[in-house]
Design an enzyme around this catalytic site. Structure first.
Site, short mmCIF file in Angstrom:
data_model
loop_
_atom_site.label_atom_id
_atom_site.label_comp_id
_atom_site.label_asym_id
_atom_site.label_seq_id
_atom_site.Cartn_x
_atom_site.Cartn_y
_atom_site.Cartn_z
N ARG A 108 -5.27 -19.42 1.79
CA ARG A 108 -4.42 -19.15 0.62
C ARG A 108 -4.76 -20.22 -0.42
O ARG A 108 -4.59 -21.40 -0.18
CB ARG A 108 -2.93 -19.22 0.98
CG ARG A 108 -2.04 -19.27 -0.26
CD ARG A 108 -0.58 -19.09 0.04
NE ARG A 108 -0.29 -17.71 0.36
CZ ARG A 108 0.93 -17.17 0.35
NH1 ARG A 108 1.98 -17.92 0.05
NH2 ARG A 108 1.12 -15.90 0.66
N HIS A 135 -3.72 -10.12 -3.15
CA HIS A 135 -2.94 -10.45 -1.94
C HIS A 135 -3.05 -9.25 -0.99
O HIS A 135 -2.07 -8.54 -0.76
CB HIS A 135 -1.49 -10.73 -2.35
CG HIS A 135 -0.66 -11.38 -1.30
ND1 HIS A 135 -1.17 -11.84 -0.10
CD2 HIS A 135 0.69 -11.65 -1.25
CE1 HIS A 135 -0.19 -12.36 0.62
NE2 HIS A 135 0.94 -12.25 -0.06
N GLN A 138 -0.60 -8.49 2.06
CA GLN A 138 0.71 -7.96 1.70
C GLN A 138 0.66 -6.44 1.56
O GLN A 138 1.59 -5.73 1.94
CB GLN A 138 1.18 -8.60 0.39
CG GLN A 138 2.57 -8.17 -0.02
CD GLN A 138 3.65 -8.68 0.92
OE1 GLN A 138 3.70 -9.86 1.21
NE2 GLN A 138 4.52 -7.79 1.40
N ASP A 223 7.70 -8.01 -8.31
CA ASP A 223 7.35 -9.33 -7.77
C ASP A 223 7.88 -10.36 -8.76
O ASP A 223 8.27 -10.02 -9.89
CB ASP A 223 5.82 -9.42 -7.61
CG ASP A 223 5.34 -10.73 -7.00
OD1 ASP A 223 6.15 -11.45 -6.38
OD2 ASP A 223 4.13 -11.04 -7.13
N CYS A 263 7.40 -8.13 -2.33
CA CYS A 263 6.70 -8.93 -1.32
C CYS A 263 7.49 -10.14 -0.86
O CYS A 263 7.23 -10.66 0.22
CB CYS A 263 5.33 -9.35 -1.84
SG CYS A 263 5.39 -10.49 -3.24
N ARG A 291 4.43 -7.68 7.87
CA ARG A 291 3.31 -8.62 7.66
C ARG A 291 2.71 -9.00 9.02
O ARG A 291 1.50 -9.04 9.18
CB ARG A 291 3.80 -9.89 6.94
CG ARG A 291 4.13 -9.72 5.47
CD ARG A 291 2.91 -9.39 4.62
NE ARG A 291 1.87 -10.40 4.74
CZ ARG A 291 1.82 -11.54 4.05
NH1 ARG A 291 2.76 -11.82 3.18
NH2 ARG A 291 0.82 -12.39 4.20
N1 CP Z 1 4.94 -12.47 0.53
C1 CP Z 1 4.35 -13.65 0.86
O1 CP Z 1 3.12 -13.78 0.91
O2 CP Z 1 5.23 -14.63 1.19
P1 CP Z 1 4.91 -16.17 1.44
O3 CP Z 1 4.54 -16.78 0.12
O4 CP Z 1 6.21 -16.72 1.98
O5 CP Z 1 3.79 -16.29 2.43
N1 NVA Z 2 2.72 -13.31 -7.14
C1 NVA Z 2 3.30 -14.25 -6.22
C2 NVA Z 2 3.29 -13.71 -4.82
C3 NVA Z 2 3.94 -14.60 -3.80
C4 NVA Z 2 3.84 -14.06 -2.41
C5 NVA Z 2 2.56 -15.57 -6.30
O1 NVA Z 2 1.33 -15.56 -6.40
O2 NVA Z 2 3.21 -16.62 -6.30
#
Ligand code: CP
Ligand code: NVA
Length: 304
Positions: A108, A135, A138, A223, A263, A291
């Protein structure tokens, strides 16, 4: 042995064929049933997943770690700040070293090209656990959740309400791979990347009015307005997105059996009305649980 053996990666939904994605989702539901029935299933005994996080996470970390444990393997949490990556060791070198020790790497991070660079130098599969671009994990869970509640999403219409961000980009990819129509409602200046939109121009429309976007749709998704790394833009973004909050009134414009997904993490009173999260048309908690099941199916597919 060559440093660049051909392995399958999951950097975006486009890395898998539509038939593979569908099979993966079916498998995810099967693994979920097995988990609930207490059926032991440990095909990844002795396998190790390394997880590199340059951003915060609750769901992604816990779902991968619990999933690996359930499959008989182990997961290792690596904060990029606490590894030599944080002190400037090149991504290429980190990829070469880690992939000689572990069986899969989840990352990530911010810049999507970093994960592409890592994958290009990795001997083992690399999974995108979120970048600024997309992502995909997700979306596996989101699609599984829709299929479990309403059946096939092919031919349906989905409304994305809010920021044209990483999640929105993955919805554009999903529209192509799962064969649905996508209406994106975002304020001017917050459109998804034009190059990504262009890849799905036949099934993707950008609108400014969220009410028009949700009219008669089968699924409404939103989101946060402020993604990780955009904290300094908070005031400007909250002003730009006023009017884009998804609430019961907006859901009433969708089809009578429309679902709501997010998400998470959700910001109640901002992009979503707090009560909507617990309403019958919301499937956000199933979506979060899925997930884990969807990623177990992905891990089995990539390293099983
Ligand atoms: N939806 C998601 O990826 O959540 P986190 O940021 O908690 O991993
Ligand atoms: N769009 C958000 C998703 C978090 C799971 C971010 O990138 O922070």
């Amino acid at each position: 042995m060559s440093e660049t053996v051909a392995v399958r990666h999951f950097l975006s939904l486009l890395d898998l064929e539509p038939t593979e994605l569908r099979a993966l989702i079916r498998r995810a539901s099967e693994l979920k049933r097995m988990h609930r029935a207490g059926t032991p299933h440990a095909p990844l005994r002795g396998k190790v997943l390394a997880m590199i996080f340059a951003k915060s996470s609750t769901r992604t970390r816990v779902s991968f770690e619990a999933g690996m444990a359930q499959l008989g393997g182990a997961a290792m949490f690596l904060s990029s700040g606490d590894t030599q990556l944080g002190r400037g060791e090149p991504i290429e070198d980190t990829a070469r070293v880690l992939s000689r020790m572990v069986d899969c790497v989840m990352i990530r991070t911010f810049d999507h090209t970093d994960i592409e660079t890592f994958a290009a130098h990795s001997r083992v599969p690399v999974i995108n656990g979120l970048t600024d671009r997309c992502h995909p994990c997700q979306l596996l869970a989101d699609m599984q959740t829709y299929f479990e509640h309403r059946g096939d999403i092919a031919g349906k219409t989905v409304a994305w309400v809010g920021d044209g961000n990483n999640m929105c980009h993955s919805y554009i990819n999903a529209a192509r791979q799962f064969d649905f129509t996508l209406r994106i409602a975002c304020p001017e200046g917050y459109d998804p990347d034009a190059a990504i939109v262009a890849t799905a121009a036949d099934r993707c429309t950008i609108l400014r009015d969220p009410r028009q976007a949700v009219d008669g749709v089968d699924l409404v998704v939103t989101d946060t307005w402020i993604s990780m790394g955009q904290e300094e833009e908070k005031a400007r973004r909250e002003k730009a997105f006023a009017g884009y909050r998804v609430d019961h009134a907006m859901m009433r414009l969708a089809a009578p059996d429309a679902l709501f997904q997010h998400c998470l993490p959700a910001y109640r009173g901002k992009e979503v009305d707090g009560e909507l999260l617990d309403a019958p048309d919301s499937v956000v908690w199933d979506e979060a649980e899925n997930r884990m099941h969807a990623q177990k199916a992905l891990l089995e597919f990539l390293i099983g």
